[in-house]
Design a protein around this motif. Structure first.
Motif, PDB file in Angstrom:
ATOM      1  N   ARG A 123      21.678  -0.264   7.996  1.00  0.00           N
ATOM      2  CA  ARG A 123      22.149  -1.531   7.091  1.00  0.00           C
ATOM      3  C   ARG A 123      22.689  -1.071   5.798  1.00  0.00           C
ATOM      4  O   ARG A 123      22.197  -0.204   5.407  1.00  0.00           O
ATOM      5  CB  ARG A 123      20.648  -2.398   7.124  1.00  0.00           C
ATOM      6  CG  ARG A 123      20.676  -3.343   8.392  1.00  0.00           C
ATOM      7  CD  ARG A 123      21.665  -4.157   8.767  1.00  0.00           C
ATOM      8  NE  ARG A 123      21.306  -4.802  10.087  1.00  0.00           N
ATOM      9  CZ  ARG A 123      21.294  -6.010  10.422  1.00  0.00           C
ATOM     10  NH1 ARG A 123      21.323  -6.869   9.478  1.00  0.00           N
ATOM     11  NH2 ARG A 123      21.011  -6.307  11.580  1.00  0.00           N
TER      12      ARG A 123
ATOM     13  N   SER B 148      19.131   5.723  14.669  1.00  0.00           N
ATOM     14  CA  SER B 148      19.109   5.247  13.458  1.00  0.00           C
ATOM     15  C   SER B 148      17.684   5.576  13.183  1.00  0.00           C
ATOM     16  O   SER B 148      16.853   5.798  13.879  1.00  0.00           O
ATOM     17  CB  SER B 148      19.284   3.773  13.459  1.00  0.00           C
ATOM     18  OG  SER B 148      18.163   3.118  14.352  1.00  0.00           O
TER      19      SER B 148
ATOM     20  N   THR C 215      18.772  -2.126  13.189  1.00  0.00           N
ATOM     21  CA  THR C 215      20.043  -1.586  12.400  1.00  0.00           C
ATOM     22  C   THR C 215      21.370  -2.337  13.086  1.00  0.00           C
ATOM     23  O   THR C 215      22.412  -2.117  12.206  1.00  0.00           O
ATOM     24  CB  THR C 215      20.131  -0.019  12.346  1.00  0.00           C
ATOM     25  OG1 THR C 215      20.200   0.360  13.401  1.00  0.00           O
ATOM     26  CG2 THR C 215      18.904   0.365  11.571  1.00  0.00           C
ATOM     27  N   GLY C 216      21.265  -2.749  14.198  1.00  0.00           N
ATOM     28  CA  GLY C 216      22.409  -2.975  14.734  1.00  0.00           C
ATOM     29  C   GLY C 216      22.949  -1.811  15.818  1.00  0.00           C
ATOM     30  O   GLY C 216      24.134  -2.037  16.067  1.00  0.00           O
ATOM     31  N   ARG C 217      22.166  -0.951  15.947  1.00  0.00           N
ATOM     32  CA  ARG C 217      22.560   0.205  16.944  1.00  0.00           C
ATOM     33  C   ARG C 217      23.099  -0.293  18.340  1.00  0.00           C
ATOM     34  O   ARG C 217      24.176   0.096  18.670  1.00  0.00           O
ATOM     35  CB  ARG C 217      21.283   1.012  16.914  1.00  0.00           C
ATOM     36  CG  ARG C 217      21.571   2.479  17.530  1.00  0.00           C
ATOM     37  CD  ARG C 217      20.222   3.222  17.704  1.00  0.00           C
ATOM     38  NE  ARG C 217      19.360   2.629  18.433  1.00  0.00           N
ATOM     39  CZ  ARG C 217      18.033   2.069  18.118  1.00  0.00           C
ATOM     40  NH1 ARG C 217      17.800   1.904  16.950  1.00  0.00           N
ATOM     41  NH2 ARG C 217      17.374   1.509  19.111  1.00  0.00           N
ATOM     42  N   SER C 218      22.207  -0.956  18.913  1.00  0.00           N
ATOM     43  CA  SER C 218      22.592  -1.439  20.349  1.00  0.00           C
ATOM     44  C   SER C 218      23.676  -2.141  20.422  1.00  0.00           C
ATOM     45  O   SER C 218      24.606  -2.028  21.078  1.00  0.00           O
ATOM     46  CB  SER C 218      21.208  -1.997  20.932  1.00  0.00           C
ATOM     47  OG  SER C 218      20.121  -1.137  20.979  1.00  0.00           O
ATOM     48  N   VAL C 219      23.426  -3.311  19.443  1.00  0.00           N
ATOM     49  CA  VAL C 219      24.641  -4.252  19.525  1.00  0.00           C
ATOM     50  C   VAL C 219      25.916  -3.718  19.221  1.00  0.00           C
ATOM     51  O   VAL C 219      27.007  -3.977  19.937  1.00  0.00           O
ATOM     52  CB  VAL C 219      24.313  -5.568  18.444  1.00  0.00           C
ATOM     53  CG1 VAL C 219      25.595  -6.374  18.340  1.00  0.00           C
ATOM     54  CG2 VAL C 219      23.503  -6.413  19.145  1.00  0.00           C
TER      55      VAL C 219
ATOM     56  N   GLU D 248      28.192 -10.871  10.944  1.00  0.00           N
ATOM     57  CA  GLU D 248      28.933 -11.772  11.649  1.00  0.00           C
ATOM     58  C   GLU D 248      27.874 -12.751  11.945  1.00  0.00           C
ATOM     59  O   GLU D 248      26.729 -12.549  12.599  1.00  0.00           O
ATOM     60  CB  GLU D 248      29.270 -10.969  12.861  1.00  0.00           C
ATOM     61  CG  GLU D 248      29.676 -11.650  14.005  1.00  0.00           C
ATOM     62  CD  GLU D 248      30.731 -12.725  13.814  1.00  0.00           C
ATOM     63  OE1 GLU D 248      31.849 -12.401  13.368  1.00  0.00           O
ATOM     64  OE2 GLU D 248      30.717 -13.945  14.089  1.00  0.00           O
TER      65      GLU D 248
ATOM     66  N   GLU E  88      22.313 -11.725  19.972  1.00  0.00           N
ATOM     67  CA  GLU E  88      22.635 -10.531  20.402  1.00  0.00           C
ATOM     68  C   GLU E  88      23.845 -10.612  21.316  1.00  0.00           C
ATOM     69  O   GLU E  88      23.441 -10.977  22.505  1.00  0.00           O
ATOM     70  CB  GLU E  88      21.537  -9.582  20.739  1.00  0.00           C
ATOM     71  CG  GLU E  88      20.588  -9.173  19.473  1.00  0.00           C
ATOM     72  CD  GLU E  88      19.639 -10.419  19.214  1.00  0.00           C
ATOM     73  OE1 GLU E  88      19.570 -11.232  20.225  1.00  0.00           O
ATOM     74  OE2 GLU E  88      18.623 -10.271  18.461  1.00  0.00           O
TER      75      GLU E  88
ATOM     76  N   ASP F  18      16.438   3.829  25.149  1.00  0.00           N
ATOM     77  CA  ASP F  18      15.648   3.248  24.322  1.00  0.00           C
ATOM     78  C   ASP F  18      14.599   2.921  25.151  1.00  0.00           C
ATOM     79  O   ASP F  18      14.459   1.680  25.593  1.00  0.00           O
ATOM     80  CB  ASP F  18      16.346   1.882  23.405  1.00  0.00           C
ATOM     81  CG  ASP F  18      15.412   1.493  22.263  1.00  0.00           C
ATOM     82  OD1 ASP F  18      14.048   1.970  22.296  1.00  0.00           O
ATOM     83  OD2 ASP F  18      15.731   0.731  21.498  1.00  0.00           O
TER      84      ASP F  18
ATOM     85  N   GLY G  10      14.311   0.523  12.794  1.00  0.00           N
ATOM     86  CA  GLY G  10      14.660  -0.552  14.001  1.00  0.00           C
ATOM     87  C   GLY G  10      15.535  -1.546  13.282  1.00  0.00           C
ATOM     88  O   GLY G  10      15.656  -1.716  12.144  1.00  0.00           O
TER      89      GLY G  10
ATOM     90  N   THR H 160      30.854  -2.598   9.891  1.00  0.00           N
ATOM     91  CA  THR H 160      30.817  -3.887  10.621  1.00  0.00           C
ATOM     92  C   THR H 160      30.536  -4.848   9.389  1.00  0.00           C
ATOM     93  O   THR H 160      29.615  -4.687   8.904  1.00  0.00           O
ATOM     94  CB  THR H 160      29.929  -4.034  11.813  1.00  0.00           C
ATOM     95  OG1 THR H 160      28.795  -3.972  11.498  1.00  0.00           O
ATOM     96  CG2 THR H 160      30.252  -2.917  12.782  1.00  0.00           C
TER      97      THR H 160
HETATM   98  N1  LIG Z   1      27.442  -7.155  12.201  1.00  0.00           N
HETATM   99  C1  LIG Z   1      26.453  -7.952  12.418  1.00  0.00           C
HETATM  100  N2  LIG Z   1      26.235  -9.015  11.710  1.00  0.00           N
HETATM  101  C2  LIG Z   1      25.080  -9.884  11.645  1.00  0.00           C
HETATM  102  N3  LIG Z   1      24.111  -9.540  12.396  1.00  0.00           N
HETATM  103  C3  LIG Z   1      24.349  -8.077  13.258  1.00  0.00           C
HETATM  104  C4  LIG Z   1      25.287  -7.279  13.282  1.00  0.00           C
HETATM  105  N4  LIG Z   1      25.018  -6.215  14.046  1.00  0.00           N
HETATM  106  C5  LIG Z   1      24.178  -6.601  14.734  1.00  0.00           C
HETATM  107  N5  LIG Z   1      23.316  -7.473  14.137  1.00  0.00           N
HETATM  108  C6  LIG Z   1      22.006  -8.133  14.451  1.00  0.00           C
HETATM  109  O1  LIG Z   1      21.077  -7.458  13.921  1.00  0.00           O
HETATM  110  C7  LIG Z   1      19.932  -7.311  14.957  1.00  0.00           C
HETATM  111  C8  LIG Z   1      19.678  -5.958  15.250  1.00  0.00           C
HETATM  112  O2  LIG Z   1      20.452  -5.410  15.998  1.00  0.00           O
HETATM  113  P1  LIG Z   1      20.099  -4.526  17.092  1.00  0.00           P
HETATM  114  O3  LIG Z   1      19.346  -5.079  18.090  1.00  0.00           O
HETATM  115  O4  LIG Z   1      21.470  -3.965  17.830  1.00  0.00           O
HETATM  116  O5  LIG Z   1      19.615  -3.158  16.503  1.00  0.00           O
HETATM  117  P2  LIG Z   1      18.792  -1.900  17.001  1.00  0.00           P
HETATM  118  O6  LIG Z   1      19.041  -0.858  15.735  1.00  0.00           O
HETATM  119  O7  LIG Z   1      19.287  -1.393  18.120  1.00  0.00           O
HETATM  120  O8  LIG Z   1      17.291  -2.412  17.010  1.00  0.00           O
HETATM  121  P3  LIG Z   1      15.964  -1.646  17.795  1.00  0.00           P
HETATM  122  O9  LIG Z   1      15.636  -0.534  17.052  1.00  0.00           O
HETATM  123  O10 LIG Z   1      15.124  -2.786  17.776  1.00  0.00           O
HETATM  124  O11 LIG Z   1      16.597  -1.153  19.054  1.00  0.00           O
HETATM  125  C9  LIG Z   1      20.110  -8.322  16.063  1.00  0.00           C
HETATM  126  O12 LIG Z   1      19.790  -9.449  16.002  1.00  0.00           O
HETATM  127  C10 LIG Z   1      21.886  -8.260  15.961  1.00  0.00           C
HETATM  128  O13 LIG Z   1      22.501  -9.230  16.473  1.00  0.00           O
END
Ligand SMILES: Nc1ncnc2c1ncn2[C@@H]1O[C@H](COP(=O)(O)OP(=O)(O)OP(=O)(O)O)[C@@H](O)[C@H]1O
Ligand SMILES: [Mg+2]
Length: 305
Positions: free
Chosen positions: A170, A7, A12-16, A260, A267, A38, A10, A257
């Motif tokens: 996002r 992504s 963005t929800g990438r890991s989740v 949620e 997470e 990461d 940061g 997605t």
């Molecule tokens: N579908 C969703 N609805 C609401 N919140 C979400 C959704 N998917 C992810 N999130 C939330 O968004 C936040 C960021 O998600 P995540 O940590 O996966 O992002 P990331 O891109 O991996 O971040 P980083 O760059 O810090 O590693 C978390 O709090 C996660 O629970």
């Protein structure tokens, strides 16, 4: 199959999303590896609720492996090590889900070296042979992790493997523009990939966007008032237009997605038991199932841009 998750921004929800997709693919009987690239902030252990590796492993993680400090990267069987009882009982038909955690207190690589690229390729070749699907969660932005992945996959030993690149963003103006920049912009995926020896057209053909936490849909009535609903609708239309104008239109998108509530608070994996308990929205679980299906659906990836 190798799947790289990245992504521009940061959070963005990438890991989740990637952890949830890995889990959904494992439910379909596939053996799945999840590799935490990461390096500065390994979070997969927390997402799978493995308290022993919540922030990575004390030593021997992926970061140490790439530096040549350990002969084999540490691995953790998620079904065995998780604290979540429902995840332990994943079912006899499911495949194995194995986490390759990062190092606790690890740091981003400042530059790549031939030795690191070679070790990275060795790891990916071995994992690709052992697992049907290998997820690699890269750091955000034009990171060294991204460059490392592009360099390794351009080597002859990985060049012909099925590789997919997922760009998470996002559903906002800034995120759309940032995601487009990460792929098409200076020092982005295509430019860096082509310097590493990739064919940019091929690379683009194996790249798809995933829109996360999109604030609309039947399952989560964000809008409580008519004016609010109309405004959200207008924004959505404008964002779709912006996405298309920036080459993030329908054919380049794997899926999305929904917003949620559980994930806004915590997470974690969204299990069917969370839906059955009326805690998570059914639309979230089905979005992950659908995205997991599309990820391995060859027809989806052969579609022209
Ligand atoms: N579908 C969703 N609805 C609401 N919140 C979400 C959704 N998917 C992810 N999130 C939330 O968004 C936040 C960021 O998600 P995540 O940590 O996966 O992002 P990331 O891109 O991996 O971040 P980083 O760059 O810090 O590693 C978390 O709090 C996660 O629970
Ligand atoms: Mg992350």
């Amino acid at each position: 199959m190798l799947i790289f998750s990245t992504s521009d921004k940061g959070g963005t929800g990438r890991s989740v999303t990637s952890c949830n997709l890995a889990y959904r693919l494992c439910l379909t009987g596939r053996n799945v590896a999840y590799v935490d690239f990461d390096f500065g902030s390994p979070t997969a252990g927390a997402l799978y609720e493995i308290s022993a590796v919540e922030r990575g492993v004390a030593d021997g993680g992926v970061h140490s492996y790439l530096l040549g400090e350990t002969g084999a990267a540490a691995r953790v069987d998620v079904g065995t090590a998780t604290d979540r009882p429902e995840l332990k009982r994943i079912g006899p038909r499911a495949g194995r889900l194995v986490l390759f955690p990062g190092d606790e207190g690890g740091a981003e690589f400042l530059t790549t070296s031939d030795a690191v690229v070679t070790r990275c390729a060795e790891l990916l070749v071995a994992l690709e042979q052992e697992f049907r699907v290998v997820f690699v969660d890269l750091s955000a932005g034009r990171s060294v992790a991204l460059e490392l992945a592009l360099q390794a996959t351009a080597l002859p030993q990985l060049r012909n493997r099925t590789t997919r690149w997922l760009i998470f963003h996002r559903w906002t103006r800034q995120h759309i523009l940032a995601a487009a920049g990460l792929v098409h912009g200076p020092h982005g995926l295509l430019e860096t990939g082509s310097v590493c020896g990739h064919d940019p057209a091929e690379l683009l053909g194996s790249t798809r966007y995933v829109r996360t936490a999109v604030p609309h849909g039947d399952s989560h009535p964000v809008a409580q008032r008519a004016a609010q609903a109309a405004w959200l609708q207008e924004q959505d239309v404008a964002l779709r237009r912006l996405a298309t104008a920036n080459r993030l239109g329908t054919t380049a998108v794997l899926g999305e997605t929904p917003m949620e509530p559980v994930l806004q608070w915590r997470e974690q994996l969204i299990l069917d038991s969370d839906v059955n308990a009326h805690i998570a929205n059914p639309g979230t679980a089905s979005a992950y199932t659908e995205l997991a299906h599309l990820l391995v659906d060859t027809a989806m990836w052969e579609r022209l841009q």
